[in-house]
Design a protein around this motif. Structure first.
Motif, PDB file in Angstrom:
ATOM      1  N   PRO A   1       0.860  -1.373   0.012  1.00 31.15           N
ATOM      2  CA  PRO A   1      -0.118  -0.084   0.087  1.00 31.15           C
ATOM      3  C   PRO A   1       0.850   1.241   0.160  1.00 31.15           C
ATOM      4  N   SER A   2       0.342   2.288  -0.711  1.00 28.43           N
ATOM      5  CA  SER A   2       0.993   3.612  -0.611  1.00 28.43           C
ATOM      6  C   SER A   2      -0.024   4.570   0.211  1.00 28.43           C
ATOM      7  N   VAL A   3       0.532   5.319   1.249  1.00 26.95           N
ATOM      8  CA  VAL A   3      -0.442   6.306   1.852  1.00 26.95           C
ATOM      9  C   VAL A   3      -0.090   7.751   1.290  1.00 26.95           C
ATOM     10  N   TYR A   4      -1.122   8.190   0.919  1.00 24.41           N
ATOM     11  CA  TYR A   4      -0.873   9.645   0.245  1.00 24.41           C
ATOM     12  C   TYR A   4      -1.268  10.898   1.222  1.00 24.41           C
ATOM     13  N   ALA A   5      -2.032  10.639   2.054  1.00 24.91           N
ATOM     14  CA  ALA A   5      -2.438  11.611   3.039  1.00 24.91           C
ATOM     15  C   ALA A   5      -3.261  10.937   4.026  1.00 24.91           C
ATOM     16  N   THR A   6      -3.069  11.712   5.145  1.00 26.45           N
ATOM     17  CA  THR A   6      -3.708  11.269   6.525  1.00 26.45           C
ATOM     18  C   THR A   6      -4.244  12.515   7.381  1.00 26.45           C
ATOM     19  N   ASN A   7      -5.639  12.378   7.582  1.00 22.93           N
ATOM     20  CA  ASN A   7      -6.160  13.519   8.403  1.00 22.93           C
ATOM     21  C   ASN A   7      -6.203  14.796   7.975  1.00 22.93           C
ATOM     22  N   THR A   8      -6.467  15.175   6.865  1.00 26.93           N
ATOM     23  CA  THR A   8      -6.623  16.127   6.013  1.00 26.93           C
ATOM     24  C   THR A   8      -7.975  16.680   6.322  1.00 26.93           C
ATOM     25  N   ASP A   9      -7.975  18.302   6.639  1.00 28.59           N
ATOM     26  CA  ASP A   9      -9.405  18.735   6.412  1.00 28.59           C
ATOM     27  C   ASP A   9      -9.421  19.976   5.482  1.00 28.59           C
ATOM     28  N   ALA A  10      -8.433  20.149   4.444  1.00 25.77           N
ATOM     29  CA  ALA A  10      -8.433  21.302   3.749  1.00 25.77           C
ATOM     30  C   ALA A  10      -7.637  20.840   2.693  1.00 25.77           C
ATOM     31  N   GLY A  11      -7.773  21.709   1.550  1.00 21.13           N
ATOM     32  CA  GLY A  11      -6.722  21.736   0.252  1.00 21.13           C
ATOM     33  C   GLY A  11      -7.468  21.040  -0.845  1.00 21.13           C
ATOM     34  N   ASP A  12      -6.859  21.206  -1.731  1.00 23.47           N
ATOM     35  CA  ASP A  12      -7.528  20.598  -3.377  1.00 23.47           C
ATOM     36  C   ASP A  12      -7.001  19.110  -3.351  1.00 23.47           C
ATOM     37  N   LEU A  13      -8.284  18.612  -4.026  1.00 24.57           N
ATOM     38  CA  LEU A  13      -8.111  16.951  -4.075  1.00 24.57           C
ATOM     39  C   LEU A  13      -8.307  16.646  -5.580  1.00 24.57           C
ATOM     40  N   SER A  14      -8.277  17.903  -6.630  1.00 22.41           N
ATOM     41  CA  SER A  14      -8.621  17.589  -7.894  1.00 22.41           C
ATOM     42  C   SER A  14      -7.380  16.741  -8.444  1.00 22.41           C
ATOM     43  N   TRP A  15      -6.349  16.692  -7.826  1.00 20.34           N
ATOM     44  CA  TRP A  15      -5.221  15.816  -8.346  1.00 20.34           C
ATOM     45  C   TRP A  15      -5.584  14.474  -8.403  1.00 20.34           C
ATOM     46  N   LEU A  16      -6.615  13.905  -7.923  1.00 18.33           N
ATOM     47  CA  LEU A  16      -6.846  12.591  -7.584  1.00 18.33           C
ATOM     48  C   LEU A  16      -7.774  12.202  -8.901  1.00 18.33           C
ATOM     49  N   SER A  17      -8.187  13.195  -9.824  1.00 17.13           N
ATOM     50  CA  SER A  17      -8.480  13.004 -11.075  1.00 17.13           C
ATOM     51  C   SER A  17      -7.692  12.286 -12.013  1.00 17.13           C
ATOM     52  N   ASN A  18      -6.410  12.586 -11.574  1.00 15.68           N
ATOM     53  CA  ASN A  18      -5.271  11.888 -12.753  1.00 15.68           C
ATOM     54  C   ASN A  18      -5.121  10.717 -12.144  1.00 15.68           C
ATOM     55  N   HIS A  19      -4.480   9.744 -12.948  1.00 17.62           N
ATOM     56  CA  HIS A  19      -4.501   8.324 -12.346  1.00 17.62           C
ATOM     57  C   HIS A  19      -3.141   8.385 -11.704  1.00 17.62           C
ATOM     58  N   ILE A  20      -3.156   7.742 -10.533  1.00 19.01           N
ATOM     59  CA  ILE A  20      -1.909   7.623  -9.599  1.00 19.01           C
ATOM     60  C   ILE A  20      -0.902   6.368 -10.264  1.00 19.01           C
TER      61      ILE A  20
END
Length: 230
Positions: free
Chosen positions: A195-214
């Motif tokens: 597994p790869s962990v990309y973020a933990t416990n975020t409550d702000a910030g842009d998530l549009s990058w998830l629209s791209n293939h990781i």
């Protein structure tokens, strides 16, 4: 594999008063919790989700609905019993300040793998069933929608902490080092080798990058260039 966004439910009246709600019925988001869930829904609006899987408890289904309402498509929205709250047994419905005087409390803090709540569930069993559920749904979404699929699991603090501990390769006894706030977003991708962990416990910030293939290949030495926004 697909990418899972782990979302904790928004704040409830029980959270605000220090009550351990557990699996009790009728525990709803308070106004702050609704605002938190709405903000999380707004953050995820730019991400085309293939599914929003929720714990059966009301506070999670309410949070999931805020996310679903802001999607332009129609993601699958199943309820998953194995993502429900830990069964705290006789601890359910008691104040955390009171529970902190119990002999079991220090064990919960330092050795959760040894904890079995009186009349309830062990924390090890909680982790086992929740991790299995996340991996099962992740594989199913990947099989149906491809490796670029992104989906959400709406669950509870201890559940998400247990899933993150597994993804990070941490022993359950260390999971209290992880914080997961109300309506927070954490991101995990289950690659072919780990597994790869990309973020933990975020409550702000842009998530549009998830629209791209990781990319899920080898980890870049030095950290790489990061993800690009669309």
């Amino acid at each position: 594999m697909a990418t899972v966004i782990l979302v904790r439910h928004g704040r409830t009246t029980a959270n605000a008063t220090g009550l351990l709600a557990g699996r009790a019925a009728g525990v709803s988001l308070d106004q702050i919790g609704r605002d938190q869930a709405a903000l999380t829904g707004d953050r995820l609006a730019a991400v085309p989700l293939v599914g929003v899987v929720s714990s059966p408890l009301e506070r999670c289904q309410q949070t999931a609905q805020f996310i679903l309402d802001r999607q332009t498509g129609a993601p699958n929205a199943p309820v998953e019993p194995d993502l429900t709250e830990c069964d705290y047994g006789q601890w359910q419905g008691r104040m955390l300040s009171d529970l902190a005087t119990e002999e079991l409390w220090p064990v919960v803090q330092s050795q959760p793998s040894a904890v079995v709540f009186p009349g309830g569930e062990s924390m090890a069993a909680m982790q086992s069933r929740s991790v299995a559920a996340i991996r099962r749904h992740d594989a199913a979404f990947e099989a149906e929608y491809g490796p670029g699929a992104v989906w959400v699991a709406v669950s509870h603090g201890d559940i998400i902490k247990a899933v993150l501990a597994d993804a990070l390769g941490m022993h359950l006894d260390l999971f209290q080092r992880i914080n997961v706030g109300p309506a927070s977003v954490s991101i995990v991708r289950y690659g072919a080798s780990r597994p790869s962990v990309y973020a933990t416990n975020t409550d702000a910030g842009d998530l549009s990058w998830l629209s791209n293939h990781i990319h899920s290949g080898d980890a870049p030495v030095g950290g790489g260039a990061g993800s690009k926004t669309p």
